[in-house]
Each structure stands twice: as structure tokens, then as C-alpha cells.
Design a protein around this motif. Structure first.
Motif, short mmCIF file in Angstrom:
data_model
loop_
_atom_site.label_atom_id
_atom_site.label_comp_id
_atom_site.label_asym_id
_atom_site.label_seq_id
_atom_site.Cartn_x
_atom_site.Cartn_y
_atom_site.Cartn_z
N GLU A 36 0.86 -1.20 0.00
CA GLU A 36 0.00 0.00 0.00
C GLU A 36 0.89 1.25 0.00
O GLU A 36 1.76 1.37 0.85
CB GLU A 36 -0.90 -0.02 1.24
N ASN A 44 -9.92 4.54 -0.17
CA ASN A 44 -10.71 5.76 -0.06
C ASN A 44 -11.84 5.68 0.97
O ASN A 44 -12.51 6.67 1.22
CB ASN A 44 -11.29 6.14 -1.43
N HIS A 63 -18.73 8.35 3.30
CA HIS A 63 -19.02 7.03 2.74
C HIS A 63 -20.18 6.37 3.48
O HIS A 63 -20.04 6.04 4.67
CB HIS A 63 -17.78 6.13 2.83
N ILE A 64 -21.28 6.15 2.79
CA ILE A 64 -22.44 5.47 3.38
C ILE A 64 -22.54 4.10 2.74
O ILE A 64 -22.59 3.99 1.51
CB ILE A 64 -23.76 6.22 3.05
N ARG A 350 -11.86 0.25 -8.51
CA ARG A 350 -12.29 1.49 -9.19
C ARG A 350 -11.18 2.08 -10.04
O ARG A 350 -11.44 2.70 -11.07
CB ARG A 350 -12.80 2.51 -8.16
N TYR A 357 -17.34 2.54 -8.68
CA TYR A 357 -18.06 1.47 -7.99
C TYR A 357 -18.48 1.97 -6.62
O TYR A 357 -17.66 2.58 -5.92
CB TYR A 357 -17.15 0.26 -7.72
N MET A 359 -19.32 0.87 -2.70
CA MET A 359 -18.58 -0.12 -1.89
C MET A 359 -19.12 -1.55 -2.06
O MET A 359 -18.36 -2.50 -2.16
CB MET A 359 -18.63 0.27 -0.41
N THR A 362 -17.82 -3.02 -5.16
CA THR A 362 -16.39 -3.38 -5.06
C THR A 362 -16.24 -4.71 -4.31
O THR A 362 -15.45 -5.58 -4.71
CB THR A 362 -15.60 -2.27 -4.32
#
Ligand SMILES: Cc1cc2nc3c(=O)[nH]c(=O)nc-3n(C[C@H](O)[C@H](O)[C@H](O)COP(=O)(O)OP(=O)(O)OC[C@H]3O[C@@H](n4cnc5c(N)ncnc54)[C@H](O)[C@@H]3O)c2cc1C
Length: 382
Positions: A36, A44, A63-64, A350, A357, A359, A362
Motif C-alpha cells: 500500500e 478511499n 461514505h455510506i 475502481r 463502484y 462499496m 467493489t
């Protein structure tokens, strides 16, 4: 550290890389090297706690989690619980707050009327100039459905600020993706399962990657260690596809975002997690207030944190959204053809698929790669 001892190398610790890593270790018992380039795992979706206020925030944008996919929901619930947060978006226009997606409340409040659902079509039809032919671009399509006033207030400048493109140059089909409601439903998503991880995304990723067979190398760019890896290692690469092939067919273009944090001495700044700012004169596109993402937490502080979100063209350092143009699509198709020829390399996610995409999409992609691409090869790995 000897990197050549790993038969499985994963590039990128976002959802794609982390789910594949978890599957390979838990289902096949194999060791993984996870590379990474950032100083944290989670890609993200990463969340972090603000030291001064103790408020958890999503470093790369709110992010929901939302899905109707039972396979994905069951899978991810092994690593986190989700709270009861339901996403609702508001839009500020001329110092008044409206609901988004545009719904009956938005229309009634905007025109200061009290229409009923069955009156909306006739009302909007009276405001529209009849089109002589089918709408040929995003703007024409939008006006044909919601009329010029609502389009100009909530969509036109917002789209220009977000994409720096004249909406007349976008395909009409994109407008079909924007929800428009003739009732008072204000929930942004209707998926069966929704929420934010109760203990935050960072904790969820730590659980996904908790197996000791996973070695995580942070602050490391795959391309700087590529020649130290085992020659026939299986590589799951979730970075940008053009970079993998050294930009041989040219660079793909991206939009990026930047978030500017402010700490404010009030308990609640805007009363909602996200408010859009569609007006041209305002340089940012949204304000996020992460405190609202965890209604179950008792944040006692008298302060709050907010993030102003700015959208800009990416200089290659922090790609967020693919820019869907014919030119980019043609380049991507060439890269994809190359990728399909490679044995032992899976390029996805993505950045790898050059595709937005959510979550849950993904996670599904990662489960599919494991089940149909990696698991069947296990007998052939040395
Ligand atoms: C602003 C924004 C808001 C979003 N909001 C939502 C939402 O509300 N709900 C939702 O469902 N989805 C949302 N998403 C989508 C979600 O972020 C993605 O589905 C998810 O992050 C994709 O995971 P990924 O692993 O493919 O990519 P990423 O999370 O980007 O992970 C890729 C990782 O690869 C690393 N990497 C890249 N190149 C290299 C290299 N050469 N060497 C080493 N490491 C490398 C990167 O540093 C990164 O950590 C949002 C996306 C954005 C951009």
C-alpha cells in the motif's frame, strides 16, 4: 524482508485488495504480501478520529454503506456492525435549504406552493418549452423532465463545478441516473441494508486484515519493489490500469477532490451530514459534517468539524472519478485487452477497472475474483 517468498501479492489495501486478501488467507490458508503506497490501509473508505473533538471522519469523502445484495451484506457483517444512519442530502440555494434528490418538498418549497403528487406533471408541463425533437444532451433532458428553474438552481452549476464541463456536452442518458421524486420521500438510498460501520471503517479494515498470514507494507509503491517479487507470483492489482502498463496507450484522465477541514465552536454547524452548494459563486461543492454519521454516539464536545469539498482535475497523484469520454474509453479498452492477456495478474477495483463502484459493488467484484479467478488456480501455485 524477502519479498520473493510470497506467492500472492496484492497491490492496494482498499476494499478490493482487502477483501481478496481476507478470502485468500481464510479460505486457502496462503500467505499474502499486501503493498500500500499510503500510510494507512482502507483506500478511499478510510476513517480517522479527529484528535481535538474525538469525531470520526471519512478522510476521502463521506461514505455510506448501502446494498440490496445479501451475499455482500452477509460477508461484510463478519467484520463490522452497521449503525442506523440513513443518508439524507440537502441543498443550499439562495440561502434557503431544500431537499435532494428533487422531490415534492423541493418543488413546493422552491415555488412556494402545495402541490399534491398527482399535480406535479401538469405543473411542470406548464413551465416547459415543448421540445421539437428528443433531448440530445444532459441539459435538454433535464429541462424536459424538471423544467429550467429547478435545473438551473440545483443541477446546472453543480454539474459544471463538479465536472468542469458544459452539461450540454454530457450525454442525455446521465440524467436518468439522477433520482427525481413526486412524493416526499427524502431518504437518499432505498436499499434494504444501509448504515455506517459502528466502530468506523478503519476498525473494519483492521479486522479484514487481522490474519497473521497477511503482511502489510505501508508507504510502499508497488512499482518500486516490483522487481523484488517472486517471478510467478499471483498479483491482484487495484491501482490505476494505465500506470500498470507504463501509460503505453496514453494517460487516462480523472477528477479529484480536496477536503478542507475547519473546527467550529458550536455543537452542530449544519444539522445534517452533507449539504450541497450548487451556486456558481461558491467555490466548494459540498460541506460535510461527520458528527451526524454516528447518531448512536454521544459526542459530548461543544465543537464540531466540517469539511468543504472542492472538485478539480487530477494531476495523476490522487485519482477519484474516471472522466467518461470517448477518448478515455478507447484508451481503457486497449489497456483492458492487454490485461486480459496476462496470466497470474488480476487488475480490478475502481482504479483498475476505470469505473465508479459503490462499496458493495467493489466487495462483490472482489468476491467474484476470488471465487472464479483465484480459488480454481490453487492447485497450480508453487
Ligand atoms: C468521494 C467519494 C465518495 C464515495 N462515497 C461512497 C458512498 O457513500 N457509498 C459507497 O458505497 N461508495 C462510495 N464511494 C466508492 C468507494 O470509495 C469505492 O467503492 C471503494 O473505495 C473502491 O475500493 P478500491 O479498493 O477499488 O479502491 P481504493 O479504495 O481507491 O483503494 C485502492 C488502493 O490502492 C492503493 N494504490 C494505488 N496504486 C498503488 C501502487 N502503485 N502501489 C501501492 N498501492 C497503490 C491506493 O493508495 C489505495 O489505497 C465513494 C467514492 C468517492 C471517490
Amino acid at each position: 524482508m524477502d519479498l520473493s517468498e510470497y506467492s500472492f501479492v496484492i497491490v492496494g489495501s482498499g476494499l478490493l485488495g482487502s477483501v481478496v486478501a481476507e478470502r485468500i488467507t481464510s479460505q486457502l490458508g496462503q500467505k499474502i504480501l499486501l503493498i500500500e503506497k499510503r500510510n494507512h490501509v482502507g483506500g478511499n473508505c478510510f476513517s480517522e478520529v479527529d484528535k481535538e473533538t474525538n469525531i470520526e471522519f471519512h478522510k476521502y469523502g463521506t461514505h455510506i454503506f448501502h446494498t440490496d445484495n445479501e451475499r455482500v451484506w452477509k460477508y461484510i457483517n463478519q467484520f463490522t456492525n452497521f449503525n442506523s444512519y440513513r443518508h439524507q442530502v440537502l441543498s443550499s440555494y439562495q440561502n434557503k435549504i431544500y431537499q435532494l434528490p428533487i422531490n415534492l418538498e423541493t418543488i413546493n418549497s422552491f415555488y412556494n406552493i402545495t402541490l399534491k403528487p398527482f399535480e406535479v406533471d401538469d405543473f411542470l408541463a406548464r413551465l416547459k418549452t415543448p421540445l421539437e425533437k428528443a433531448p440530445s444532451n444532459f441539459e435538454e433532458k433535464a429541462i424536459s423532465i424538471i423544467g429550467k428553474d429547478l435545473y438551473e438552481a440545483f443541477i446546472k452549476s453543480y454539474t459544471e463545478k463538479q465536472w468542469q464541463v458544459d452539461p450540454k456536452q454530457l450525454p442525455a442518458s446521465i440524467f436518468n441516473r439522477l433520482p427525481f421524486r413526486k412524493n416526499y420521500h427524502e431518504s437518499y438510498y432505498f436499499d434494504k441494508w444501509q448504515g455506517v460501520p459502528t466502530d468506523g471503517y478503519a476498525t473494519m479494515f483492521n479486522k479484514l486484515l487481522s490474519d497473521k498470514k497477511i503482511t502489510v507494507l505501508l508507504n510502499t509503491d508497488f512499482f518500486s519493489v516490483r522487481n523484488q517479487l517472486k517471478k510467478n507470483a499471483i498479483i491482484i492489482y487495484s491501482g490505476p490500469i494505465d500506470k500498470f502498463f507504463d501509460y503505453r496507450f496514453g494517460k487516462l484522465s480523472w477528477r479529484t477532490l480536496s477536503f478542507h477541514q475547519e473546527t467550529i465552536s458550536v455543537e452542530d454547524f449544519q444539522g445534517n451530514a452533507v449539504i450541497n452548494y450548487p451556486e456558481k459563486e461558491i467555490p466548494y461543492i459540498r460541506i460535510h459534517e461527520p458528527k451526524h454519521l454516528h447518531p448512536e454516539r454521544n459526542y459530548t464536545t461543544e465543537k464540531t468539524i466540517i469539511f468543504k469539498e472542492y472538485s478539480m482535475k487530477d494531476d495523476g497523484k490522487n485519482p477519484f472519478y474516471p472522466i467518461l469520454s470517448d477518448d478515455n474509453q478507447q484508451k481503457y479498452d486497449l489497456y483492458k485487452k492487454e490485461a486480459d492477456q496476462l496470466k497470474n495478474v488480476f487488475i480490478a477495483g475502481r482504479l483498475g477497472d476505470y469505473k465508479y463502484y459503490d462499496m458493495h459493488q467493489t466487495i462483490e467484484k472482489a468476491l467474484d475474483i476470488f471465487e472464479t479467478g483465484i480459488a480454481p488456480q490453487i492447485g497450480t501455485i508453487s
